[in-house]
Design a protein around this motif. Structure first.
Motif, mmCIF file in Angstrom:
data_model
loop_
_atom_site.group_PDB
_atom_site.id
_atom_site.type_symbol
_atom_site.label_atom_id
_atom_site.label_comp_id
_atom_site.label_asym_id
_atom_site.label_seq_id
_atom_site.Cartn_x
_atom_site.Cartn_y
_atom_site.Cartn_z
ATOM 1 N N ALA A 1 0.852 -1.191 0.000
ATOM 2 C CA ALA A 1 0.000 0.000 0.000
ATOM 3 C C ALA A 1 0.885 1.238 0.000
ATOM 4 O O ALA A 1 1.987 1.222 0.547
ATOM 5 N N GLY A 2 0.391 2.308 -0.609
ATOM 6 C CA GLY A 2 1.151 3.542 -0.652
ATOM 7 C C GLY A 2 1.217 4.239 0.687
ATOM 8 O O GLY A 2 2.231 4.844 1.048
ATOM 9 N N ILE A 3 0.111 4.168 1.433
ATOM 10 C CA ILE A 3 0.025 4.832 2.739
ATOM 11 C C ILE A 3 -0.310 3.776 3.777
ATOM 12 O O ILE A 3 -1.285 3.031 3.623
ATOM 13 N N GLN A 4 0.480 3.702 4.837
ATOM 14 C CA GLN A 4 0.263 2.689 5.862
ATOM 15 C C GLN A 4 -0.926 3.059 6.740
ATOM 16 O O GLN A 4 -1.005 4.143 7.301
ATOM 17 N N MET A 5 -1.878 2.146 6.822
ATOM 18 C CA MET A 5 -3.019 2.273 7.715
ATOM 19 C C MET A 5 -3.341 0.881 8.232
ATOM 20 O O MET A 5 -3.151 -0.116 7.525
ATOM 21 N N ASN A 6 -3.813 0.804 9.473
ATOM 22 C CA ASN A 6 -4.149 -0.506 10.027
ATOM 23 C C ASN A 6 -5.251 -1.194 9.233
ATOM 24 O O ASN A 6 -5.305 -2.417 9.160
ATOM 25 N N SER A 7 -6.146 -0.393 8.656
ATOM 26 C CA SER A 7 -7.237 -0.911 7.845
ATOM 27 C C SER A 7 -7.362 -0.050 6.601
ATOM 28 O O SER A 7 -7.414 1.177 6.696
ATOM 29 N N ALA A 8 -7.370 -0.681 5.442
ATOM 30 C CA ALA A 8 -7.474 0.082 4.195
ATOM 31 C C ALA A 8 -8.767 0.895 4.169
ATOM 32 O O ALA A 8 -9.819 0.431 4.617
ATOM 33 N N ALA A 9 -8.679 2.100 3.641
ATOM 34 C CA ALA A 9 -9.828 3.001 3.606
ATOM 35 C C ALA A 9 -10.688 2.743 2.378
ATOM 36 O O ALA A 9 -10.198 2.334 1.326
ATOM 37 N N HIS A 10 -12.004 3.000 2.520
ATOM 38 C CA HIS A 10 -12.895 3.015 1.365
ATOM 39 C C HIS A 10 -12.481 4.158 0.446
ATOM 40 O O HIS A 10 -11.827 5.117 0.870
ATOM 41 N N THR A 11 -12.911 4.084 -0.799
ATOM 42 C CA THR A 11 -12.672 5.187 -1.722
ATOM 43 C C THR A 11 -13.998 5.649 -2.312
ATOM 44 O O THR A 11 -15.004 4.946 -2.268
ATOM 45 N N GLY A 12 -13.994 6.857 -2.875
ATOM 46 C CA GLY A 12 -15.252 7.518 -3.212
ATOM 47 C C GLY A 12 -15.638 7.523 -4.666
ATOM 48 O O GLY A 12 -16.620 8.177 -5.042
ATOM 49 N N GLU A 13 -14.915 6.799 -5.531
ATOM 50 C CA GLU A 13 -15.303 6.802 -6.941
ATOM 51 C C GLU A 13 -16.602 6.026 -7.149
ATOM 52 O O GLU A 13 -17.020 5.249 -6.295
ATOM 53 N N ASP A 14 -17.209 6.249 -8.300
ATOM 54 C CA ASP A 14 -18.453 5.560 -8.617
ATOM 55 C C ASP A 14 -18.233 4.045 -8.676
ATOM 56 O O ASP A 14 -17.140 3.566 -8.995
ATOM 57 N N VAL A 15 -19.281 3.312 -8.386
ATOM 58 C CA VAL A 15 -19.268 1.868 -8.561
ATOM 59 C C VAL A 15 -20.198 1.524 -9.712
ATOM 60 O O VAL A 15 -20.962 2.372 -10.191
ATOM 61 N N ALA A 16 -20.148 0.280 -10.161
ATOM 62 C CA ALA A 16 -21.003 -0.158 -11.267
ATOM 63 C C ALA A 16 -22.218 -0.903 -10.742
ATOM 64 O O ALA A 16 -22.186 -1.478 -9.648
ATOM 65 N N ALA A 17 -23.291 -0.883 -11.513
ATOM 66 C CA ALA A 17 -24.489 -1.677 -11.227
ATOM 67 C C ALA A 17 -24.895 -2.394 -12.508
ATOM 68 O O ALA A 17 -24.842 -1.815 -13.602
ATOM 69 N N TYR A 18 -25.289 -3.645 -12.369
ATOM 70 C CA TYR A 18 -25.650 -4.500 -13.500
ATOM 71 C C TYR A 18 -27.037 -5.079 -13.237
ATOM 72 O O TYR A 18 -27.348 -5.431 -12.100
ATOM 73 N N ALA A 19 -27.859 -5.221 -14.271
ATOM 74 C CA ALA A 19 -29.210 -5.734 -14.031
ATOM 75 C C ALA A 19 -29.754 -6.473 -15.235
ATOM 76 O O ALA A 19 -29.413 -6.172 -16.387
ATOM 77 N N GLN A 20 -30.636 -7.437 -14.944
ATOM 78 C CA GLN A 20 -31.440 -8.075 -15.973
ATOM 79 C C GLN A 20 -32.782 -8.464 -15.367
ATOM 80 O O GLN A 20 -32.914 -8.650 -14.161
ATOM 81 N N GLY A 21 -33.792 -8.560 -16.234
ATOM 82 C CA GLY A 21 -35.128 -8.910 -15.794
ATOM 83 C C GLY A 21 -36.061 -7.720 -15.865
ATOM 84 O O GLY A 21 -35.678 -6.620 -16.299
#
Length: 467
Positions: free
Chosen positions: A413-433
């Motif tokens: 990791a680039g920055i040491q943290m005891n627990s990796a942080a979430h990030t704020g970019e968009d996520v994807a969503a997939y659907a059918q039906g």
């Protein structure tokens, strides 16, 4: 009908965007409603995780990973989803899941409440309560269920039934006395003590610690209380899940004290996510009025937090297998299946030959490791933050001195943290039906709720404007 995302100009394209049939002249056609909805949430499954897991799955199968596709990547409808919370650019799982379950954004750490809530405040949670999709579905006589590899009281599954200002209040021992005195109850109690007409029909995952008297301050055994109901059962092993009593319609399954074990170290007595998904659909589909089911791959996120990149990808592959199981058990004509994430993680893909192991090192044309500016090799997969970062006064570990293919390997990791942080970019969503066509373009996380609600034909709740 509301359509989320972008619409293209032009009469034919616009007609397609709103579900119209163009035969000579545009004619309106009422879209088919869904009888069932299954929402799959890959906790922490950002786009880079999906990409890496697709490659990893292909390589496990002995095929080209780059051109491989996960099951849900074959769905015809796709959108990008904005994931911020009411008080942060980067959401946690509580707000993320709550936004999808209620259509209302809240603060990080809160569930089933609006943005007027104050953290750790019982009174504001009571005042800011909003109905969840699971509760709206139950009011129509449908069945509901939650499945997770995390504790069933953890943020994502709890978003179906809990209303609280603090996601950490999973058991009564985790609550401040003031909150209990003001009338708030812990998340485990909210599941079991819910009115019969509103209670989940199926809840499968970890979290036994929060239901049994060993730690509960009230001494209650919520598992026994659940099982005393008519047609109800409690199980705690994979064998018990596969041999349910005949006539079971209400099922609580708790297979670990808190989170379940990752697939790479899962004990034989614990079911796979795929097994729990199969059992949930089998039970819920008994209801002729239909059902709503949420399935969470909760350990994707927990592996990312620990920097365990192989486990994170392995959990994503198991999550995809659960999606495939759902497809085999449902009819596309009446079941909307939607796959998304609550937030992303800072996993990066930094090069590699087409046939390089995705968990390996970046190499040159001769197969020798490429060197970074510090003279050391570097991996294809790295984290922006996490336990794999160098501590103060230490230099980066040379990845050629460790086995990057082992499950316990912590990616740099680039920055040491005891627990990796979430990030704020968009996520994807997939659907059918039925209703999947509503998923397109760039949407808000609260629109996931609207897509599912409209697919089921549930009227919009009367609420104040979303924050």
């Amino acid at each position: 009908m509301k359509t989320f995302g972008f619409r293209h100009a032009g009469s034919a394209a616009a007609a397609l965007a709103v579900g119209l049939s163009v035969v000579g002249a545009a004619q309106s056609a009422e879209p088919q409603k869904a009888r069932n909805v299954i929402l799959f949430v890959g906790d922490g499954m950002g786009v880079s995780t999906v990409t890496a897991a697709r490659i990893y799955q292909g390589q496990l199968r002995g095929v080209d990973g780059a051109s491989n596709r996960l099951t849900f990547e074959r769905f015809p409808n796709l959108a990008l989803v904005k994931t911020y919370s009411a008080d942060s650019l980067v959401t946690d799982s509580a707000n993320g899941a709550s936004a999808m379950m209620t259509g209302v954004r809240t603060i990080n750490g809160a569930l089933g409440v609006d943005a007027t809530v104050n953290r750790q405040s019982c009174a504001s949670a009571i005042a800011g309560r909003v109905d969840t999709l699971a509760e709206l579905v139950k009011q129509r006589g449908m069945s509901t269920g939650a499945v997770s590899t995390a504790a069933i009281t953890d943020a994502t599954p709890a978003a179906l039934y809990a209303h609280t200002s603090a996601r950490s209040w999973q058991g009564d021992f985790a609550m401040p006395k003031e909150a209990a005195a003001e009338g708030c109850v812990d998340i485990a109690r909210q599941l079991v003590d819910a009115p019969e007409a509103m209670r989940l029909d199926v809840a499968l995952g970890g979290g036994a610690t929060f239901f049994t008297p060993a730690k509960r301050l009230d001494g209650r055994d919520l598992t026994r209380e659940w099982a005393k109901r008519p047609d109800a059962a409690f199980v705690d092993t994979a064998e018990g899940l596969s041999k349910l009593p005949k006539g079971t319609r209400h099922l609580l399954g708790l297979f670990a004290g808190e989170s379940m074990a990752r697939e790479s170290s899962r004990p034989v007595q614990a079911p796979r996510l795929t097994d729990m998904t199969k059992a949930a659909i089998s039970l819920l589909s008994q209801n002729p009025k239909g059902y709503f089911l949420m399935v969470e791959g909760g350990l994707i996120d927990k592996a990312h937090h620990a920097g365990l990149v192989r486990d994170a990808l392995n959990e994503t592959v198991e999550f995809d297998a659960a999606v495939d199981q759902a497809l085999a058990m449902t009819d596309r004509a009446d079941t909307l299946i939607l796959v998304t994430a609550d937030h992303s993680h800072g996993l990066t893909i930094n090069g590699g030959h087409r046939d390089s192991p995705i968990l390996g090192l970046v190499t040159d044309a001769q197969g020798k490791p490429r060197l970074a500016g510090d003279g050391k090799a570097y991996g294809i997969l790295n984290y922006q933050t996490g336990p794999g970062g160098p501590k103060a006064g230490e230099s980066r570990i040379d990845p050629t001195t460790v086995n990057t293919l082992e499950p316990g390997y912590r990616a740099p990791a680039g920055i040491q943290m005891n627990s990796a942080a979430h990030t704020g970019e968009d996520v994807a969503a997939y659907a059918q039906g039925p209703g999947a066509e509503r998923l397109r373009g760039l949407i808000d996380q609260t629109d996931i709720f609207e897509v599912m609600r409209e697919a089921l034909g549930i009227p919009a709740p009367k609420r104040a404007a979303k924050p």
